[in-house]
Design a protein around this motif. Structure first.
Motif, PDB file in Angstrom:
ATOM      1  N   LEU A  80       5.994  12.713  -5.632  1.00  0.00           N
ATOM      2  CA  LEU A  80       4.647  12.562  -6.170  1.00  0.00           C
ATOM      3  C   LEU A  80       4.599  12.835  -7.672  1.00  0.00           C
ATOM      4  CD1 LEU A  80       2.299  14.151  -3.468  1.00  0.00           C
ATOM      5  CD2 LEU A  80       2.244  11.795  -4.290  1.00  0.00           C
ATOM      6  N   ALA A  81       5.300  13.866  -8.114  1.00  0.00           N
ATOM      7  CA  ALA A  81       5.248  14.239  -9.530  1.00  0.00           C
ATOM      8  C   ALA A  81       5.838  13.156 -10.422  1.00  0.00           C
ATOM      9  CB  ALA A  81       5.980  15.560  -9.754  1.00  0.00           C
ATOM     10  N   GLY A  82       6.846  12.464  -9.942  1.00  0.00           N
ATOM     11  CA  GLY A  82       7.501  11.434 -10.746  1.00  0.00           C
ATOM     12  C   GLY A  82       7.072  10.030 -10.413  1.00  0.00           C
ATOM     13  N   PHE A  83       6.034   9.900  -9.550  1.00  0.00           N
ATOM     14  CA  PHE A  83       5.514   8.588  -9.162  1.00  0.00           C
ATOM     15  C   PHE A  83       6.602   7.714  -8.535  1.00  0.00           C
ATOM     16  CE2 PHE A  83       3.433   4.386 -10.066  1.00  0.00           C
ATOM     17  CZ  PHE A  83       2.272   4.620  -9.337  1.00  0.00           C
ATOM     18  N   GLY A  84       7.581   8.359  -7.926  1.00  0.00           N
ATOM     19  CA  GLY A  84       8.631   7.611  -7.243  1.00  0.00           C
ATOM     20  C   GLY A  84       9.563   6.857  -8.164  1.00  0.00           C
ATOM     21  N   ARG A  85       9.529   7.171  -9.450  1.00  0.00           N
ATOM     22  CA  ARG A  85      10.365   6.448 -10.411  1.00  0.00           C
ATOM     23  C   ARG A  85      11.604   7.227 -10.817  1.00  0.00           C
ATOM     24  NH1 ARG A  85       5.462   3.704 -13.970  1.00  0.00           N
ATOM     25  NH2 ARG A  85       5.092   1.988 -12.511  1.00  0.00           N
ATOM     26  N   ARG A  86      11.831   8.375 -10.167  1.00  0.00           N
ATOM     27  CA  ARG A  86      13.038   9.160 -10.444  1.00  0.00           C
ATOM     28  C   ARG A  86      14.022   8.947  -9.302  1.00  0.00           C
ATOM     29  NH1 ARG A  86      10.258  14.937 -11.879  1.00  0.00           N
ATOM     30  NH2 ARG A  86       9.483  14.629  -9.754  1.00  0.00           N
ATOM     31  N   GLU A  87      15.215   8.524  -9.652  1.00  0.00           N
ATOM     32  CA  GLU A  87      16.214   8.270  -8.616  1.00  0.00           C
ATOM     33  C   GLU A  87      16.633   9.579  -7.965  1.00  0.00           C
ATOM     34  OE1 GLU A  87      20.588   6.349  -8.667  1.00  0.00           O
ATOM     35  OE2 GLU A  87      18.953   5.003  -9.258  1.00  0.00           O
TER      36      GLU A  87
ATOM     37  N   VAL B 244       0.834  -1.202   0.000  1.00  0.00           N
ATOM     38  CA  VAL B 244       0.000   0.000   0.000  1.00  0.00           C
ATOM     39  C   VAL B 244       0.873   1.259   0.000  1.00  0.00           C
ATOM     40  CG1 VAL B 244      -1.857   1.238   1.168  1.00  0.00           C
ATOM     41  CG2 VAL B 244      -1.772  -1.264   1.272  1.00  0.00           C
ATOM     42  N   ALA B 245       0.649   2.124  -0.988  1.00  0.00           N
ATOM     43  CA  ALA B 245       1.403   3.376  -1.086  1.00  0.00           C
ATOM     44  C   ALA B 245       1.168   4.225   0.157  1.00  0.00           C
ATOM     45  CB  ALA B 245       0.980   4.143  -2.333  1.00  0.00           C
ATOM     46  N   CYS B 246       2.218   4.897   0.601  1.00  0.00           N
ATOM     47  CA  CYS B 246       2.189   5.617   1.882  1.00  0.00           C
ATOM     48  C   CYS B 246       2.147   7.132   1.730  1.00  0.00           C
ATOM     49  CB  CYS B 246       3.403   5.231   2.710  1.00  0.00           C
ATOM     50  SG  CYS B 246       3.519   3.466   3.073  1.00  0.00           S
ATOM     51  N   GLY B 247       1.840   7.642   0.529  1.00  0.00           N
ATOM     52  CA  GLY B 247       1.662   9.071   0.348  1.00  0.00           C
ATOM     53  C   GLY B 247       2.854   9.825  -0.192  1.00  0.00           C
ATOM     54  N   PHE B 248       4.013   9.157  -0.350  1.00  0.00           N
ATOM     55  CA  PHE B 248       5.203   9.861  -0.829  1.00  0.00           C
ATOM     56  C   PHE B 248       5.364   9.794  -2.343  1.00  0.00           C
ATOM     57  CE2 PHE B 248       8.467  10.937   2.639  1.00  0.00           C
ATOM     58  CZ  PHE B 248       7.470  11.416   3.477  1.00  0.00           C
ATOM     59  N   HIS B 249       4.944   8.702  -2.958  1.00  0.00           N
ATOM     60  CA  HIS B 249       4.961   8.627  -4.428  1.00  0.00           C
ATOM     61  C   HIS B 249       3.552   8.588  -4.990  1.00  0.00           C
ATOM     62  CE1 HIS B 249       4.151   4.310  -3.888  1.00  0.00           C
ATOM     63  NE2 HIS B 249       3.791   4.289  -5.157  1.00  0.00           N
ATOM     64  N   ALA B 250       2.594   8.222  -4.160  1.00  0.00           N
ATOM     65  CA  ALA B 250       1.184   8.123  -4.539  1.00  0.00           C
ATOM     66  C   ALA B 250       0.390   7.871  -3.267  1.00  0.00           C
ATOM     67  CB  ALA B 250       0.960   6.993  -5.540  1.00  0.00           C
ATOM     68  N   GLY B 251      -0.932   7.944  -3.409  1.00  0.00           N
ATOM     69  CA  GLY B 251      -1.787   7.679  -2.261  1.00  0.00           C
ATOM     70  C   GLY B 251      -2.001   8.916  -1.406  1.00  0.00           C
ATOM     71  N   ASP B 252      -3.037   8.871  -0.603  1.00  0.00           N
ATOM     72  CA  ASP B 252      -3.330   9.922   0.362  1.00  0.00           C
ATOM     73  C   ASP B 252      -4.036   9.260   1.540  1.00  0.00           C
ATOM     74  OD1 ASP B 252      -6.179   9.740  -0.182  1.00  0.00           O
ATOM     75  OD2 ASP B 252      -5.857  10.981  -1.944  1.00  0.00           O
ATOM     76  N   PRO B 253      -4.250   9.975   2.644  1.00  0.00           N
ATOM     77  CA  PRO B 253      -4.824   9.331   3.829  1.00  0.00           C
ATOM     78  C   PRO B 253      -6.150   8.624   3.580  1.00  0.00           C
ATOM     79  CG  PRO B 253      -3.884  11.439   4.432  1.00  0.00           C
ATOM     80  CD  PRO B 253      -3.806  11.354   2.942  1.00  0.00           C
ATOM     81  N   LEU B 254      -7.025   9.220   2.768  1.00  0.00           N
ATOM     82  CA  LEU B 254      -8.321   8.593   2.513  1.00  0.00           C
ATOM     83  C   LEU B 254      -8.148   7.289   1.735  1.00  0.00           C
ATOM     84  CD1 LEU B 254     -11.382   8.732   2.773  1.00  0.00           C
ATOM     85  CD2 LEU B 254     -11.427  10.093   0.660  1.00  0.00           C
ATOM     86  N   ILE B 255      -7.296   7.314   0.710  1.00  0.00           N
ATOM     87  CA  ILE B 255      -7.049   6.113  -0.080  1.00  0.00           C
ATOM     88  C   ILE B 255      -6.375   5.050   0.786  1.00  0.00           C
ATOM     89  CG2 ILE B 255      -5.677   5.176  -1.987  1.00  0.00           C
ATOM     90  CD1 ILE B 255      -6.157   7.800  -3.471  1.00  0.00           C
ATOM     91  N   MET B 256      -5.405   5.451   1.595  1.00  0.00           N
ATOM     92  CA  MET B 256      -4.726   4.506   2.476  1.00  0.00           C
ATOM     93  C   MET B 256      -5.726   3.826   3.406  1.00  0.00           C
ATOM     94  SD  MET B 256      -1.472   7.006   3.221  1.00  0.00           S
ATOM     95  CE  MET B 256      -0.760   6.120   4.606  1.00  0.00           C
TER      96      MET B 256
END
Length: 250
Positions: free
Chosen positions: A69-76, A34-46
Motif C-alpha cells: 500500500l505504501a509504495g502503490f505496488g510499484r516496488r518490486e 479494479v484494485a483489490c486492496g493490496f496496492h490500493a482500494g478498500d472494500p467500500l471502493i471495490m
C-alpha cells in the motif's frame, strides 16, 4: 475490421483519499481493472466501482498486486512463490465476491505495477500468478504484455496481450521504466494517434524512433493520470472514427 478493448486501472483510492475519476472513466471503458486492496482500494471502493461497472455493462477485472500500500505496488518485492500464489488467490476471491454481490463477476486478471513488470520476465513469479488463477478459475484470461514470460508458463489458460497508449516503449517492445524521463505520455494528440496506430497497424514507435510490432487485443489508458477520463474519451472516439470495433476481450 480491427477489434480492440479499452481498459484502465480503477478503484485506486483508499479511505478518504481519492485517485482518478472512476465513474467518468467507466462511461468510456469496455474493461475495468479494479484494485483489490493490496496496492490500493478498500472494500467500500471495490464495491462502489463494481456496482458502477455492472450498471454500465463494463467488464470487471481483478487488478492484483504485491502487498504494498505504501509504495502503490510499484516496488518490486521478492515473495516466495507459494506466498505469492496465496496472495493473488486472496485478492481474486475478495473482488469476485464483491462483484457477484453487485450482480457481476470478475472476468479476467491483470497484475499491477511492479508485479506486472516482474512476471513479464520472471517465470517463477509468473508461474505463481498462473497457479493462483488456475486454482481459482482456469477460465479467467490473464492480461499481460506481448512476449511476457506468462505466455510460456500459462498452459491451459488464456493469455491476452495489451498495449499502452500513454506509455513510452523501448526498441525491444518493453515499457520504458517510469524512472526514465518521458515514460508516461501526457499529450492528448500523441496518445490518441498512438492508440489508433496500435489498433489498426499493430505497431508503436519506440523512444529511438524505430517502429516495433505490437499485436494486442486491449489498449490501456492509465486512470491515475490527470485528465484520464478526457484522454480515454478522446482515444475511444478516435478508434471509432478509424473503424475499430470496441469490444471487451473477456
Amino acid at each position: 475490421m480491427a477489434v480492440i478493448d479499452i481498459n484502465a486501472d480503477l478503484g485506486e483510492g483508499f479511505g478518504i483519499w481519492e485517485l482518478g475519476d472512476d465513474i467518468a472513466l467507466l462511461d468510456v471503458l469496455t474493461s475495468a481493472n479494479v484494485a483489490c486492496g493490496f496496492h490500493a482500494g478498500d472494500p467500500l471502493i471495490m464495491r462502489r466501482v463494481c456496482a458502477a461497472a455492472v450498471e454500465r455493462g463494463v467488464t470487471i477485472g481483478a487488478q492484483v498486486s504485491y502487498r504494498d500500500l505504501a509504495g502503490f505496488g510499484r516496488r518490486e518485492m521478492d515473495v516466495a512463490a507459494p506466498e505469492l500464489t496465496a496472495e493473488i488467490l486472496y485478492q481474486l476471491a475478495a473482488l469476485d465476491g464483491i462483484a457477484r454481490a453487485e450482480g457481476g463477476r470478475v472476468a479476467y486478471v491483470k497484475p499491477h505495477g511492479a508485479l506486472y513488470n516482474r512476471v513479464a520476465r520472471d517465470p517463477v513469479q509468473a508461474q505463481a500468478v498462473v497457479d493462483a488463477i488456475r486454482t481459482y478459475d482456469p477460465s479467467l484470461p490473464l492480461l499481460t504484455l506481448p512476449g511476457s514470460a506468462v505466455h510460456d508458463v500459462a498452459e491451459g489458460l488464456t493469455v491476452v496481450s495489451e498495449c499502452f497508449a500513454d506509455r513510452a516503449y523501448t526498441p525491444t517492445g518493453t515499457l520504458l521504466s517510469r524512472r526514465e524521463p518521458g515514460a508516461v505520455i501526457h499529450d492528448e494528440g500523441t496518445v490518441v494517434s498512438r492508440a489508433v496506430q496500435m489498433a489498426v497497424d499493430g505497431t508503436v514507435v519506440a523512444v529511438d524512433g524505430a517502429k516495433v510490432a505490437l499485436k494486442a487485443r486491449s489498449i490501456c489508458v492509465h486512470g491515475d493520470t490527470p485528465g484520464a477520463a478526457v484522454l480515454a474519451r478522446a482515444v475511444r472516439s478516435a478508434l471509432s472514427d478509424a473503424g475499430v470495433m470496441l469490444e471487451p476481450f473477456a
